[in-house]
Write a protein that holds these residues in place. Sequence first.
Motif, PDB file in Angstrom:
ATOM      1  N   GLU A  38     -10.252  -0.454  -3.976  1.00  0.00           N
ATOM      2  CA  GLU A  38      -9.824   0.663  -3.137  1.00  0.00           C
ATOM      3  C   GLU A  38      -9.717   1.965  -3.917  1.00  0.00           C
ATOM      4  N   GLN A  70      -7.395   0.201  -8.316  1.00  0.00           N
ATOM      5  CA  GLN A  70      -6.508  -0.407  -7.329  1.00  0.00           C
ATOM      6  C   GLN A  70      -7.301  -1.352  -6.454  1.00  0.00           C
ATOM      7  N   ARG A  86      -7.060  -4.485  -3.223  1.00  0.00           N
ATOM      8  CA  ARG A  86      -6.339  -5.179  -2.158  1.00  0.00           C
ATOM      9  C   ARG A  86      -6.819  -6.625  -2.127  1.00  0.00           C
ATOM     10  N   GLN A  92      -1.341  -5.733  -2.992  1.00  0.00           N
ATOM     11  CA  GLN A  92      -1.913  -4.564  -3.653  1.00  0.00           C
ATOM     12  C   GLN A  92      -1.644  -4.686  -5.153  1.00  0.00           C
TER      13      GLN A  92
END
Length: 202
Positions: A28, A37, A39, A77
Amino acid sequence: MADWKNDREAHYLIADELDTPLARAVLESPADGPTCQLRLLEGDGQELAKHEVLQLVPMSGSSPPLSGKVVRSRGRQIVLEKKGMPLAELRRNLRIPVAFHSFIYPLTGRWKGRRTILSEDISCGGIAFYCEEALEDGEELEVVVPVCSQPLILRAQVLRTRLTGGRVPLYACKFLELLPEEESMVREAVFGIQLKNRHLEA
């Protein structure tokens, strides 16, 4: 704005330093920064944070492989801090046991029609299967692989034959000239089987 957010190529497999698949994730953030980052599509970020090094293996060959350590996690996350050079992609010859009935078709003209096979294992680079009719080393054929998101007909070459005590011969084959889309689908299928087997053993 780059299109990495909605691109299928932003899907990664997360594995530990021993190439054991742990989870799938969607990138992401851009892949070229000091952190990234992700998910998670399954699994738990706190469990992943226990590993010293994680490998991020792209589900498509056009995305870069990454490696690093979880520095922050909240639910599904996670933020990964990159560590050194990207590690090698999961070994292409890592074979996953899976049994399915399928068919092969000739390409070299030695025989005609189709023959029934029973798979023994599959990897991102090839397949092993049992076939009652004799095949020759070096022979090229088409094999139907039904375990992908949609059945694929892939070119393959017989590498070697193994005979086991009165059983049907086992043939080890490598895939030939895979298109990027085909390679991605085979990779997803193989990693999906790995994850499923891992969860069943847990």
